[in-house]
Design an enzyme around this catalytic site. Structure first.
Site, PDB file in Angstrom:
ATOM      1  N   PRO A   1      34.099  43.649  48.888  1.00 19.49           N
ATOM      2  CA  PRO A   1      34.388  43.404  50.306  1.00 19.49           C
ATOM      3  C   PRO A   1      35.873  43.211  50.578  1.00 19.49           C
ATOM      4  CG  PRO A   1      33.458  41.421  49.300  1.00 19.49           C
ATOM      5  CD  PRO A   1      33.306  42.535  48.301  1.00 19.49           C
ATOM      6  N   LEU A   2      36.591  42.753  49.545  1.00 19.73           N
ATOM      7  CA  LEU A   2      38.005  42.453  49.756  1.00 19.73           C
ATOM      8  C   LEU A   2      38.903  43.589  49.271  1.00 19.73           C
ATOM      9  CD1 LEU A   2      37.883  38.693  48.733  1.00 19.73           C
ATOM     10  CD2 LEU A   2      37.708  39.685  51.005  1.00 19.73           C
TER      11      LEU A   2
ATOM     12  N   TYR B   1      27.593  40.929  33.587  1.00 22.63           N
ATOM     13  CA  TYR B   1      28.815  40.143  33.733  1.00 22.63           C
ATOM     14  C   TYR B   1      28.914  39.195  32.539  1.00 22.63           C
ATOM     15  CZ  TYR B   1      28.311  41.787  38.588  1.00 22.63           C
ATOM     16  OH  TYR B   1      28.140  42.551  39.715  1.00 22.63           O
TER      17      TYR B   1
HETATM   18  N1  NAP Z   1      26.720  46.073  42.259  1.00 30.39           N
HETATM   19  C1  NAP Z   1      27.859  46.417  41.710  1.00 30.39           C
HETATM   20  O1  NAP Z   1      27.963  47.469  41.078  1.00 30.39           O
HETATM   21  C2  NAP Z   1      29.032  45.504  41.861  1.00 30.39           C
HETATM   22  C3  NAP Z   1      30.309  45.915  41.454  1.00 30.39           C
HETATM   23  C4  NAP Z   1      31.377  45.024  41.633  1.00 30.39           C
HETATM   24  C5  NAP Z   1      31.153  43.769  42.191  1.00 30.39           C
HETATM   25  N2  NAP Z   1      29.878  43.392  42.554  1.00 30.39           N
HETATM   26  C6  NAP Z   1      29.606  42.083  43.176  1.00 30.39           C
HETATM   27  O2  NAP Z   1      30.484  41.896  44.261  1.00 30.39           O
HETATM   28  C7  NAP Z   1      31.181  40.665  44.112  1.00 30.39           C
HETATM   29  C8  NAP Z   1      32.564  40.796  44.703  1.00 30.39           C
HETATM   30  O3  NAP Z   1      33.259  41.832  44.033  1.00 30.39           O
HETATM   31  P1  NAP Z   1      34.743  41.717  43.487  1.00 30.39           P
HETATM   32  O4  NAP Z   1      34.974  40.357  42.916  1.00 30.39           O
HETATM   33  O5  NAP Z   1      35.009  42.888  42.648  1.00 30.39           O
HETATM   34  O6  NAP Z   1      35.615  42.005  44.715  1.00 30.39           O
HETATM   35  P2  NAP Z   1      36.136  41.255  45.934  1.00 30.39           P
HETATM   36  O7  NAP Z   1      35.306  40.096  46.270  1.00 30.39           O
HETATM   37  O8  NAP Z   1      36.335  42.290  46.959  1.00 30.39           O
HETATM   38  O9  NAP Z   1      37.596  40.797  45.467  1.00 30.39           O
HETATM   39  C9  NAP Z   1      37.842  39.810  44.560  1.00 30.39           C
HETATM   40  C10 NAP Z   1      39.356  39.772  44.384  1.00 30.39           C
HETATM   41  O10 NAP Z   1      39.961  39.343  45.594  1.00 30.39           O
HETATM   42  C11 NAP Z   1      40.722  38.145  45.361  1.00 30.39           C
HETATM   43  N3  NAP Z   1      40.462  37.245  46.481  1.00 30.39           N
HETATM   44  C12 NAP Z   1      39.321  36.574  46.791  1.00 30.39           C
HETATM   45  N4  NAP Z   1      39.470  35.858  47.917  1.00 30.39           N
HETATM   46  C13 NAP Z   1      40.748  36.064  48.339  1.00 30.39           C
HETATM   47  C14 NAP Z   1      41.522  35.592  49.431  1.00 30.39           C
HETATM   48  N5  NAP Z   1      41.002  34.765  50.341  1.00 30.39           N
HETATM   49  N6  NAP Z   1      42.790  36.015  49.546  1.00 30.39           N
HETATM   50  C15 NAP Z   1      43.330  36.858  48.649  1.00 30.39           C
HETATM   51  N7  NAP Z   1      42.646  37.342  47.580  1.00 30.39           N
HETATM   52  C16 NAP Z   1      41.378  36.950  47.422  1.00 30.39           C
HETATM   53  C17 NAP Z   1      40.232  37.572  44.044  1.00 30.39           C
HETATM   54  O11 NAP Z   1      41.271  36.948  43.338  1.00 30.39           O
HETATM   55  P3  NAP Z   1      41.292  35.340  43.086  1.00 30.39           P
HETATM   56  O12 NAP Z   1      40.359  35.064  41.960  1.00 30.39           O
HETATM   57  O13 NAP Z   1      42.713  35.059  42.760  1.00 30.39           O
HETATM   58  O14 NAP Z   1      40.862  34.694  44.374  1.00 30.39           O
HETATM   59  C18 NAP Z   1      39.783  38.835  43.290  1.00 30.39           C
HETATM   60  O15 NAP Z   1      40.882  39.431  42.645  1.00 30.39           O
HETATM   61  C19 NAP Z   1      31.165  40.408  42.606  1.00 30.39           C
HETATM   62  O16 NAP Z   1      31.330  39.053  42.291  1.00 30.39           O
HETATM   63  C20 NAP Z   1      29.811  40.902  42.243  1.00 30.39           C
HETATM   64  O17 NAP Z   1      28.848  39.885  42.501  1.00 30.39           O
HETATM   65  C21 NAP Z   1      28.848  44.250  42.403  1.00 30.39           C
END
Ligand code: NAP
Length: 271
Positions: free
Chosen positions: A206-207, A60
């Protein structure tokens, strides 16, 4: 429903964690987060609200997400657990590749120690198996770092059940991080396996249950986060956000447990 989990048998973590990946420049989580000070404030606010499990990775940024966490939170308040990963390299927003060679994992782990400003990494995860390196060699390299005291617990990411079993033959595995959410449940057998064996399961994306979000906002009592927390006691959610409002809503939503009936109804409606 307990809102804490004993990671690796000895680290008590709140099951509503925070995924820091989005605190990077966009697109592609590549480069320093543009509002560095706001990023620090967000991380500190998360901890203030009770988050004590934060997920990051060398990839990241690369590196600058770990640097931001170190700068914002070190010296870490007691009980704050930082999980990072190695084994994925990023050289441009759209240039991402695996490098699970033992020497690369060692190099990245040592960088993570420096950037996170810790003497031992609480949870070091293999970011993704490298098709060009025997899986056992990558896991073995992290086991060696653990033996040297640089890593406390070992985790895996983007793995199959067979790979988890293989890794467990080499070193105790404390966590698995795979893509999983209310509407993408192909990993159900892995979630169940981890539950049985006391392994934390960290669903990423998750989202991403966006279609379902039209029926219940993501951060609501009946939303995707509450569903994950009710799905299994070993699930730790790591929703990512750059918004303080979303951060607060996500944490609050996780604290409103679903009843059995509500859980069954949501599961059925999203199938
Ligand atoms: N191991 C892997 O290969 C891998 C891959 C991807 C991710 N990850 C991990 O998983 C974590 C989460 O993944 P992610 O960030 O891709 O996905 P996520 O948590 O599913 O979604 C994040 C997105 O949802 C929005 N969001 C967050 N809270 C919200 C709410 N209450 N209402 C509406 N929209 C909301 C955020 O925008 P805003 O900023 O506008 O809130 C952002 O665009 C990452 O930080 C990372 O640590 C791991």
């Amino acid at each position: 429903m307990s809102l804490t989990f004993l990671l690796g048998g000895d680290l008590s973590v709140n099951r509503i964690g925070y995924g820091a990946m989005r605190l990077c420049a966009q697109p592609g989580n590549f480069g320093r987060f543009t509002d560095w000070e706001a990023g620090k404030r967000l991380l500190r606010r998360a901890v203030e609200l009770g988050v004590n499990f934060i997920d990051t990775a060398h990839a990241y940024g690369p590196s600058c997400n770990e640097e931001l966490i170190g700068e914002a939170l070190a010296p870490y308040p007691a009980g704050v657990v930082i999980a990072t990963k190695g084994g994925v390299e990023k050289t441009a927003p759209d240039k991402v590749f695996t490098d699970g060679r033992p020497e690369n994992l060692r190099r990245r782990c040592e960088e993570s120690l420096r950037l996170l400003r810790v003497e031992r990494i609480d949870l070091y995860q293999l970011h993704r198996p490298d098709p060009n390196v025997p899986f056992a060699d990558s896991v073995g390299a992290i086991a060696e770092l653990r033996g040297e005291g640089k890593v406390r617990h070992v985790g895996l990411s983007n793995v199959t059940l067979a790979q988890i079993e293989e890794a467990r033959g080499i070193v105790p595995i404390a966590s698995v991080q795979n893509r999983y959410n209310l509407i993408e449940r192909a990993d159900d057998p892995v979630v169940d396996y981890c539950t049985t064996h006391g392994i934390a399961y960290l669903p990423w994306g998750p989202l991403a249950a966006k279609p379902f979000a039209r029926e219940a906002p993501l951060a609501s009592k009946h939303g995707a986060l509450a569903w994950l927390l009710r799905r299994s006691p070993n699930i730790i959610v790591i929703p990512g956000t750059t918004s303080l409002t979303h951060l607060e809503a996500n944490i609050a939503a996780g604290r409103m447990p679903l009843s059995d009936e509500e859980f069954a109804a949501i599961t059925a409606s999203a199938t």
